[in-house]
Design an enzyme around this catalytic site. Structure first.
Site, mmCIF file in Angstrom:
data_model
loop_
_atom_site.group_PDB
_atom_site.id
_atom_site.type_symbol
_atom_site.label_atom_id
_atom_site.label_comp_id
_atom_site.label_asym_id
_atom_site.label_seq_id
_atom_site.Cartn_x
_atom_site.Cartn_y
_atom_site.Cartn_z
ATOM 1 N N ASP A 137 -9.295 6.657 -2.996
ATOM 2 C CA ASP A 137 -9.764 5.279 -2.971
ATOM 3 C C ASP A 137 -10.397 5.118 -1.576
ATOM 4 O OD1 ASP A 137 -9.829 2.487 -3.585
ATOM 5 O OD2 ASP A 137 -8.166 2.260 -2.183
ATOM 6 N N ASP A 141 -4.019 3.290 -1.495
ATOM 7 C CA ASP A 141 -3.136 2.612 -0.538
ATOM 8 C C ASP A 141 -2.265 1.580 -1.224
ATOM 9 O OD1 ASP A 141 -5.190 0.903 -1.129
ATOM 10 O OD2 ASP A 141 -5.088 -0.126 0.796
ATOM 11 N N ASP A 193 -3.929 0.055 -6.913
ATOM 12 C CA ASP A 193 -4.152 1.436 -7.350
ATOM 13 C C ASP A 193 -3.072 1.939 -8.299
ATOM 14 O OD1 ASP A 193 -6.478 1.763 -5.823
ATOM 15 O OD2 ASP A 193 -5.291 2.127 -4.038
#
Length: 656
Positions: free
Chosen positions: A353, A547, A551
């Site tokens: 990400d 993080d 996600d």
């Protein structure tokens, strides 16, 4: 709630009790081994001094045999009653009982001392295993030293010291310098720096002041702080981490499950092979009239049993993984199970990400391009207009011009225009700060910028005054981490981001990623990961590094989900398989190295055990092995394998 506390209290106590019990168990075992060895010496002396019948010798040797072998015999009997006879205790019991009885066969030598010795060595092996397991538990417990023992709570104007699990959410606790933070909370008074090394492996202290969150397990280094608790002890970061590491064993690695399955099939095969060795040659000899004594072949069969015991495998492989997980957790890398070690060691694709993982996720001003005034003036006006917004861009402008809070300018008529920006009167001037739509709306002739990032345009009284470029900063160690991953043989490093194409391209170029996909919604990320999963080879794995908060779905979908800096995000700790406790991406190549090293040690143990055993089994079948060699092939190899497994725990910290 109080019931939950009691439960947790009880859990803590039982854990300590278990540890205490384990320690006493090892001590008792050691004493038992020493006493048995002495009694064995006495029995051998009696045998040499006096002419005794086989029966009398059996009775003398039975004393040390039962003393040292009682536990093993009991385990073997329990296995029989539970319908699971073929374990190593059963093999040992059959082999040693056979050795005790062999002396009664015509023409056979008594093997009493060997029988006791096999049991004695088996217990020595168990002692080593217990010690090594205790060691790796201690390693984990040392990591768990972060479990605080006491909390100082303010109640009715008094400060009381109580157990952390009796503190309620919302109460105020006082933490003095040198004390461990007992519960998660927010500082309401005081400032300090916190040592988070036990949680994150991060050696630099973190500064914290009023309004900052503090996490249980850190050590308060400087001032006295007062903290309002936000979580109960059972929900706090420390408890979650402790649970994660202690329950890591629930996820067995493929090597471990292979060994359990192997032992289940292997043990009965060995048992029946031993029976065949004992029975077939003497039977064949009957018909061929050659001289094959039943006692000789029975002795060989018993040796075959002792050698073939799979303890070295059954013990050392799980122990290796246990050590690897403990060692990794000391470096601030939590691996939730040994199966994820297998996965980490064979990564093919790593998907990142962008925001908060490769970049800080905090915007900062990277360039100021004024048209009709100087840079300072442009920043000054923009910061005033954005003073009240909660948007991260506003925060970046305020950080770039901190003096705006004290320079006495009057700001009025602040108006936020959805999808465009903010306008306000600063002193006598009407200032508009926003995107190109806002510039068009006030008739300011804007121009684009060659810099990558978010462009904030400024107009004063309808005249274009210039623009400010704001960008998310790449983390210092991102490029290095990706270079290391490539050096470790990882083929694809992919970035998925919701950010604009231009920004994504810039980050991908700077970090030398193999590919990137921009302007994605969270659902698109899952689709992309699905595609990448289909494209990877069958023996390679895909990791997703994020993080946290948004996600979770992708972390759960990847072969191994890795959460970064998840000290705050519970969703990430739950969904991820590996948690890097601080924000440093360089922990990822370190995790891969630890996993590969742990697997290498596990493989060494498997080959060591199988190699030595096969050699001695062949010798035993042809009558070239002694019972001592058999004992070494079983217990000696186990001890060597256990010592090798302990390397996984020890020098892991020096990796990377």
């Amino acid at each position: 709630m109080s019931n939950h506390h009691h439960e947790h209290d009880h859990e803590c106590c039982s854990h300590e009790h278990e540890h205490h019990h384990e320690h006493h168990g090892l001590k008792g075992q050691l004493i038992l081994i020493i006493v048995t060895a002495l009694l064995l010496g006495v029995a051998a002396w009696i045998e040499n001094r006096f002419e005794l019948s086989v029966w009398q010798m059996l009775l003398i040797y039975l004393v040390p045999y039962l003393l040292i072998g009682f536990g093993t015999l009991k385990e073997a009997a329990e296995g029989l009653f539970q319908g699971e006879p073929f374990n190593e205790h059963f093999l040992m019991s059959v082999a040693t009982i056979g050795a005790l009885c062999i002396g009664f066969l015509p023409g056979a030598e008594p093997q009493f001392s060997e029988a006791v010795f096999v049991m004695l060595f088996f217990q020595v092996g168990e002692l080593f295993e217990g010690y090594a397991e205790g060691k790796s538990r201690d390693g984990i417990a040392r990591l768990m030293d972060i479990r605080p023992d006491v909390a100082n709570v303010e109640r009715d104007g008094q400060v009381e010291s109580i157990s952390p699990n009796q503190v309620r959410v919302g109460e105020t606790i006082v933490i003095r310098p040198g004390e461990r933070v007992p519960l998660d909370g927010v500082i309401i008074e005081g400032a300090t720096s916190l040592n988070t090394v036990a949680l994150t492996g991060e050696s630099l202290p973190r500064e914290a002041a009023v309004g900052d969150e503090v996490i249980s397990g850190c050590v308060n280094l400087q001032g006295v702080i007062r903290v309002r608790t936000t979580k109960s002890f059972g929900e706090s970061t420390v408890s979650k981490i402790i649970n994660l590491v202690e329950n890591a064993g629930e996820h067995k690695s493929t090597s471990e499950t292979f060994i359990t399955r192997f032992a289940r099939i292997y043990t009965p095969v060995v048992f029946f092979a031993a029976v065949a060795i004992a029975v077939i040659p003497p039977l064949v000899a009957q018909f061929t009239l050659s001289d094959a004594q039943f006692s000789t072949w029975l002795y060989r069969a018993l040796m075959f049993l002792v050698v073939s015991c799979p303890c070295a495998l059954v013990i050392s492989v799980p122990l290796t993984f246990f050590g690897g997980i403990g060692g990794a957790s000391r470096s601030g890398i939590l691996i939730k199970g040994s199966n994820f070690m297998d996965t980490l060691a064979r990564l093919h694709t790593v998907v990142f990400d962008k925001t908060g993982t490769l970049t800080h996720g905090q915007f900062a001003v990277t360039a100021v391009h004024p048209d009709i005034c100087d840079e300072q003036r442009l920043l000054h006006l923009a910061a005033h207009v954005e003073h009240f917004t909660t948007h991260p861009i506003g925060a970046a402008l305020r950080d770039a011009f901190p003096e705006e809070a004290t320079d006495g300018c009057e700001v009025s008529q602040v108006e936020e225009v959805a999808g465009q920006g903010v306008r306000a009167r600063v002193g006598q001037q009407m200032v508009c700060v926003g995107n190109t739509k806002m510039m068009d709306a006030v008739g300011a002739h804007w121009h684009d910028c060659h810099h990558t990032g978010t462009i904030i345009h400024v107009a004063i009284d309808g005249v274009y005054a210039g623009h400010i470029v704001i960008n998310d900063k790449i983390k210092d160690d991102s490029a290095e981490a990706i270079a290391q991953l490539k050096a470790l043989g990882i083929k694809r490093a992919v970035m998925l981001t919701g950010d604009r194409q231009g920004v994504a391209e810039d980050v991908a170029r700077k970090l030398q990623l193999t590919e990137y996909y921009a302007e994605l919604l969270p659902a698109d990320k899952v689709d992309h990961v699905e595609h990448l999963l289909q494209e990877k080879p069958a023996n390679g794995y895909l990791a997703f590094v994020g993080d946290g908060i948004n996600d979770a779905p992708v972390l759960a979908r990847a072969d191994v989900g890795i959460a970064m800096g998840a000290l705050g995000s519970d969703a990430a700790i739950e969904a991820a398989d590996v948690v890097l406790m601080d924000d440093r991406l360089s922990r990822l190549p370190q995790a891969v190295r630890i996993a590969r090293r742990t697997l290498a040690i596990a493989h060494q143990n498997v080959w060591l055990a199988i190699g030595v055993k096969v050699a001695v089994l062949l010798l035993a079948t042809f009558g070239l092995a002694t019972m001592w060699m058999a004992v070494f092939a079983d217990v000696g190899v186990t001890v060597l394998a256990v010592l090798n497994a302990m390397r996984a725990l020890r020098s892991v910290g020096k990796v990377g």
